[in-house]
Design a protein around this motif. Structure first.
Motif, PDB file in Angstrom:
ATOM      1  N   ASN A  60       0.827  -1.201   0.000  1.00  0.00           N
ATOM      2  CA  ASN A  60       0.000   0.000   0.000  1.00  0.00           C
ATOM      3  C   ASN A  60       0.863   1.254   0.000  1.00  0.00           C
ATOM      4  OD1 ASN A  60      -2.518   1.355   0.102  1.00  0.00           O
ATOM      5  ND2 ASN A  60      -2.242   1.691   2.304  1.00  0.00           N
ATOM      6  N   MET A  61       1.939   1.242   0.804  1.00  0.00           N
ATOM      7  CA  MET A  61       2.856   2.380   0.857  1.00  0.00           C
ATOM      8  C   MET A  61       3.535   2.596  -0.491  1.00  0.00           C
ATOM      9  SD  MET A  61       4.635   1.829   4.601  1.00  0.00           S
ATOM     10  CE  MET A  61       5.915   3.050   4.258  1.00  0.00           C
ATOM     11  N   ALA A  62       3.928   1.495  -1.155  1.00  0.00           N
ATOM     12  CA  ALA A  62       4.577   1.622  -2.456  1.00  0.00           C
ATOM     13  C   ALA A  62       3.647   2.280  -3.467  1.00  0.00           C
ATOM     14  CB  ALA A  62       5.014   0.243  -2.958  1.00  0.00           C
ATOM     15  N   GLY A  63       2.377   1.914  -3.439  1.00  0.00           N
ATOM     16  CA  GLY A  63       1.410   2.529  -4.340  1.00  0.00           C
ATOM     17  C   GLY A  63       1.223   4.005  -4.049  1.00  0.00           C
ATOM     18  N   GLN A  64       1.161   4.361  -2.764  1.00  0.00           N
ATOM     19  CA  GLN A  64       0.995   5.765  -2.390  1.00  0.00           C
ATOM     20  C   GLN A  64       2.210   6.594  -2.805  1.00  0.00           C
ATOM     21  OE1 GLN A  64       0.426   4.886   1.724  1.00  0.00           O
ATOM     22  NE2 GLN A  64      -1.811   4.845   1.601  1.00  0.00           N
ATOM     23  N   VAL A  65       3.401   6.040  -2.604  1.00  0.00           N
ATOM     24  CA  VAL A  65       4.618   6.747  -3.006  1.00  0.00           C
ATOM     25  C   VAL A  65       4.642   6.931  -4.518  1.00  0.00           C
ATOM     26  CG1 VAL A  65       7.135   6.591  -3.147  1.00  0.00           C
ATOM     27  CG2 VAL A  65       5.979   6.000  -1.020  1.00  0.00           C
ATOM     28  N   GLY A  66       4.303   5.884  -5.263  1.00  0.00           N
ATOM     29  CA  GLY A  66       4.311   5.970  -6.718  1.00  0.00           C
ATOM     30  C   GLY A  66       3.359   7.040  -7.228  1.00  0.00           C
ATOM     31  N   VAL A  67       2.163   7.091  -6.670  1.00  0.00           N
ATOM     32  CA  VAL A  67       1.176   8.093  -7.088  1.00  0.00           C
ATOM     33  C   VAL A  67       1.678   9.495  -6.756  1.00  0.00           C
ATOM     34  CG1 VAL A  67      -1.119   9.002  -6.590  1.00  0.00           C
ATOM     35  CG2 VAL A  67      -0.815   6.565  -6.957  1.00  0.00           C
ATOM     36  N   LEU A  68       2.230   9.660  -5.559  1.00  0.00           N
ATOM     37  CA  LEU A  68       2.753  10.966  -5.155  1.00  0.00           C
ATOM     38  C   LEU A  68       3.874  11.435  -6.074  1.00  0.00           C
ATOM     39  CD1 LEU A  68       3.008  11.071  -1.241  1.00  0.00           C
ATOM     40  CD2 LEU A  68       2.051  12.853  -2.701  1.00  0.00           C
ATOM     41  N   VAL A  69       4.852  10.579  -6.287  1.00  0.00           N
ATOM     42  CA  VAL A  69       6.026  10.953  -7.084  1.00  0.00           C
ATOM     43  C   VAL A  69       5.618  11.317  -8.506  1.00  0.00           C
ATOM     44  CG1 VAL A  69       8.168  10.099  -8.105  1.00  0.00           C
ATOM     45  CG2 VAL A  69       7.673   9.647  -5.710  1.00  0.00           C
ATOM     46  N   ILE A  70       4.789  10.486  -9.136  1.00  0.00           N
ATOM     47  CA  ILE A  70       4.402  10.719 -10.530  1.00  0.00           C
ATOM     48  C   ILE A  70       3.546  11.978 -10.660  1.00  0.00           C
ATOM     49  CG2 ILE A  70       3.038   9.802 -12.445  1.00  0.00           C
ATOM     50  CD1 ILE A  70       3.928   6.982 -11.508  1.00  0.00           C
ATOM     51  N   THR A  71       2.590  12.155  -9.749  1.00  0.00           N
ATOM     52  CA  THR A  71       1.707  13.325  -9.821  1.00  0.00           C
ATOM     53  C   THR A  71       2.473  14.610  -9.575  1.00  0.00           C
ATOM     54  OG1 THR A  71      -0.135  11.965  -9.022  1.00  0.00           O
ATOM     55  CG2 THR A  71      -0.412  14.353  -8.948  1.00  0.00           C
ATOM     56  N   LEU A  72       3.349  14.609  -8.575  1.00  0.00           N
ATOM     57  CA  LEU A  72       4.136  15.808  -8.290  1.00  0.00           C
ATOM     58  C   LEU A  72       5.130  16.102  -9.411  1.00  0.00           C
ATOM     59  CD1 LEU A  72       4.823  15.497  -4.462  1.00  0.00           C
ATOM     60  CD2 LEU A  72       3.510  17.281  -5.606  1.00  0.00           C
ATOM     61  N   LEU A  73       5.720  15.060  -9.986  1.00  0.00           N
ATOM     62  CA  LEU A  73       6.636  15.261 -11.111  1.00  0.00           C
ATOM     63  C   LEU A  73       5.914  15.937 -12.272  1.00  0.00           C
ATOM     64  CD1 LEU A  73       9.349  14.809 -12.598  1.00  0.00           C
ATOM     65  CD2 LEU A  73       8.526  12.510 -13.182  1.00  0.00           C
ATOM     66  N   ALA A  74       4.735  15.427 -12.610  1.00  0.00           N
ATOM     67  CA  ALA A  74       3.976  16.001 -13.729  1.00  0.00           C
ATOM     68  C   ALA A  74       3.539  17.429 -13.414  1.00  0.00           C
ATOM     69  CB  ALA A  74       2.758  15.122 -14.028  1.00  0.00           C
ATOM     70  N   ALA A  75       3.018  17.645 -12.198  1.00  0.00           N
ATOM     71  CA  ALA A  75       2.524  18.976 -11.835  1.00  0.00           C
ATOM     72  C   ALA A  75       3.666  19.991 -11.755  1.00  0.00           C
ATOM     73  CB  ALA A  75       1.787  18.905 -10.494  1.00  0.00           C
ATOM     74  N   ASN A  76       4.771  19.616 -11.124  1.00  0.00           N
ATOM     75  CA  ASN A  76       5.906  20.534 -11.004  1.00  0.00           C
ATOM     76  C   ASN A  76       6.491  20.870 -12.365  1.00  0.00           C
ATOM     77  OD1 ASN A  76       7.270  19.191  -7.874  1.00  0.00           O
ATOM     78  ND2 ASN A  76       5.576  20.590  -8.255  1.00  0.00           N
ATOM     79  N   MET A  77       6.626  19.861 -13.226  1.00  0.00           N
ATOM     80  CA  MET A  77       7.188  20.113 -14.547  1.00  0.00           C
ATOM     81  C   MET A  77       6.284  21.026 -15.364  1.00  0.00           C
ATOM     82  SD  MET A  77      10.148  19.011 -14.868  1.00  0.00           S
ATOM     83  CE  MET A  77      11.355  17.873 -14.244  1.00  0.00           C
ATOM     84  N   LEU A  78       4.972  20.863 -15.245  1.00  0.00           N
ATOM     85  CA  LEU A  78       4.054  21.744 -15.953  1.00  0.00           C
ATOM     86  C   LEU A  78       4.171  23.176 -15.420  1.00  0.00           C
ATOM     87  CD1 LEU A  78       1.763  22.327 -17.917  1.00  0.00           C
ATOM     88  CD2 LEU A  78       0.141  21.553 -16.149  1.00  0.00           C
ATOM     89  N   GLY A  79       4.178  23.315 -14.094  1.00  0.00           N
ATOM     90  CA  GLY A  79       4.306  24.642 -13.509  1.00  0.00           C
ATOM     91  C   GLY A  79       5.617  25.306 -13.866  1.00  0.00           C
ATOM     92  N   LEU A  80       6.706  24.545 -13.850  1.00  0.00           N
ATOM     93  CA  LEU A  80       8.024  25.107 -14.177  1.00  0.00           C
ATOM     94  C   LEU A  80       8.155  25.376 -15.671  1.00  0.00           C
ATOM     95  CD1 LEU A  80      10.083  22.843 -11.777  1.00  0.00           C
ATOM     96  CD2 LEU A  80       9.917  25.340 -11.633  1.00  0.00           C
ATOM     97  N   TRP A  81       7.497  24.588 -16.523  1.00  0.00           N
ATOM     98  CA  TRP A  81       7.493  24.872 -17.955  1.00  0.00           C
ATOM     99  C   TRP A  81       6.785  26.196 -18.231  1.00  0.00           C
ATOM    100  CZ3 TRP A  81       3.386  25.193 -21.518  1.00  0.00           C
ATOM    101  CH2 TRP A  81       3.777  25.278 -22.861  1.00  0.00           C
ATOM    102  N   LEU A  82       5.658  26.427 -17.539  1.00  0.00           N
ATOM    103  CA  LEU A  82       4.951  27.703 -17.684  1.00  0.00           C
ATOM    104  C   LEU A  82       5.822  28.856 -17.192  1.00  0.00           C
ATOM    105  CD1 LEU A  82       1.367  26.644 -16.504  1.00  0.00           C
ATOM    106  CD2 LEU A  82       2.121  27.139 -18.853  1.00  0.00           C
ATOM    107  N   CYS A  83       6.559  28.618 -16.105  1.00  0.00           N
ATOM    108  CA  CYS A  83       7.489  29.618 -15.587  1.00  0.00           C
ATOM    109  C   CYS A  83       8.568  29.928 -16.628  1.00  0.00           C
ATOM    110  CB  CYS A  83       8.110  29.118 -14.284  1.00  0.00           C
ATOM    111  SG  CYS A  83       9.351  30.206 -13.550  1.00  0.00           S
ATOM    112  N   HIS A  84       9.087  28.878 -17.273  1.00  0.00           N
ATOM    113  CA  HIS A  84      10.106  29.050 -18.308  1.00  0.00           C
ATOM    114  C   HIS A  84       9.557  29.818 -19.502  1.00  0.00           C
ATOM    115  CE1 HIS A  84      13.289  28.012 -21.179  1.00  0.00           C
ATOM    116  NE2 HIS A  84      12.330  27.610 -22.003  1.00  0.00           N
ATOM    117  N   ARG A  85       8.332  29.507 -19.899  1.00  0.00           N
ATOM    118  CA  ARG A  85       7.724  30.196 -21.039  1.00  0.00           C
ATOM    119  C   ARG A  85       7.458  31.666 -20.719  1.00  0.00           C
ATOM    120  NH1 ARG A  85       6.949  27.841 -26.153  1.00  0.00           N
ATOM    121  NH2 ARG A  85       5.137  29.231 -26.293  1.00  0.00           N
ATOM    122  N   TRP A  86       7.072  31.934 -19.480  1.00  0.00           N
ATOM    123  CA  TRP A  86       6.742  33.307 -19.082  1.00  0.00           C
ATOM    124  C   TRP A  86       7.988  34.176 -19.007  1.00  0.00           C
ATOM    125  CZ3 TRP A  86       2.408  36.122 -18.435  1.00  0.00           C
ATOM    126  CH2 TRP A  86       2.508  37.303 -17.718  1.00  0.00           C
TER     127      TRP A  86
END
Length: 302
Positions: A60-86
């Motif tokens: 259960n912990m492995a699944g929670q970690v996987g979801v956290l890491v992947i979601t935060l990676l995608a969200a952070n990269m999108l936010g930082l890409w917008l920062c780079h474009r701006w």
């Protein structure tokens, strides 16, 4: 919970309020911080190892970690890409750096994980239940935060100068905002109240803080999830920085989170050039300061 939040924030602000000029004392503080970090991580592993039903909860912990890491990676990269474009950040030609140095840093990123695993194995196979482990971990964390406050204040960095570094400030705000949005999206998946999920995503790579703070508030299982999420951020950042920093410096530097001002800084400098150093320090410093504040506030709402 409010008392717990004050225990997190008060030592950090107290250390930040004190000014030291003795270099020998600062050297001792630096080595003490290193020892405390691994001691706290070993205690986190010990708590996990002595947790009832550990084997049943690992999947259960492995699944929670996987979801956290992947979601935060995608969200952070999108936010930082917008920062780079701006506001695109110009960078210099990178310095020459040998692969051996990079491999050494990458392997060193695994050391915190080894400290937790050692504590976990000791707690599961060797040691009986130890009294006052939580109190010792909390005391060690308070001392660590006080010493880190001293380091931040006496690193020759002006908070005003860091705040006027628009690239570093933009990256820190992009990581913070995108992480909080990701946390809200993860509420139904993690099945936690919104304030606990937001505390969980506010580590920004500071694994020695997030693991103990979240573990104290939500239990050792969630403490382990918070730790693994943040230590994996550091390891992923070490792999990504040399690949994308030339084309997307904001994404490379920002995703490193709080580690951009220390652990991942050599890779940032060698891969992106000297122009990246003040930006990385500004972004890492601001996220290091925001992390305990946000975790303390969110956990106090429980």
């Amino acid at each position: 919970m409010l008392t717990g939040a004050l225990l997190i924030l008060a030592p950090l602000f107290l250390g930040f309020a004190l000014s030291l000029s003795n270099r020998r004392v600062m050297t001792v503080i630096h080595h003490t911080v290193e020892v405390l970090v691994y001691f706290i991580l070993a205690l986190l592993g010990l708590g996990l190892g002595q947790m009832e039903g550990l084997v049943d909860q690992l999947a259960n912990m492995a699944g929670q970690v996987g979801v956290l890491v992947i979601t935060l990676l995608a969200a952070n990269m999108l936010g930082l890409w917008l920062c780079h474009r701006w506001d695109p950040m110009p960078i210099d030609e990178p310095t020459e750096a040998g692969q051996a140095g990079y491999r050494r840093l990458f392997l060193a990123g695994l050391k915190p994980l080894m400290a937790v695993v050692a504590g976990l194995l000791a707690g599961f196979f060797l040691l009986p239940a130890l009294p006052m482990v939580d109190q010792v971990a909390t005391g060690a964390l308070m001392l660590l935060l006080f010493l880190i406050g001293l380091q931040l204040r006496n690193a020759g960095l002006s908070l005003r100068r860091l705040l006027v570094n628009r690239f570093g400030l933009g990256m820190a705000l992009a990581v913070t905002a995108s992480s909080l949005v990701a946390g809200l999206l993860l509420m139904p998946v993690l099945d936690l109240p919104w304030h606990d999920v937001l505390a969980l995503v506010s580590g920004f790579g500071w694994y020695s803080l997030s693991g103990i703070v979240v573990g104290d508030a939500l239990g050792p299982a969630w403490g382990g999830v918070a730790f693994l999420n943040d230590v994996l951020r550091e390891i992923i950042a070490l792999a990504l920085i040399p690949v994308i920093i030339r084309s997307r410096p904001a994404m490379a530097i920002g995703y490193g989170g709080a580690t951009a001002m220390d652990f991942t800084l050599p890779v940032i400098k060698n891969s992106g050039g000297l122009a990246c150093v003040p930006v990385a320090i500004a972004s890492g410093f601001l996220l290091s300061f925001l992390s305990p504040v946000l975790m303390g506030v969110f956990l106090a709402l429980g």
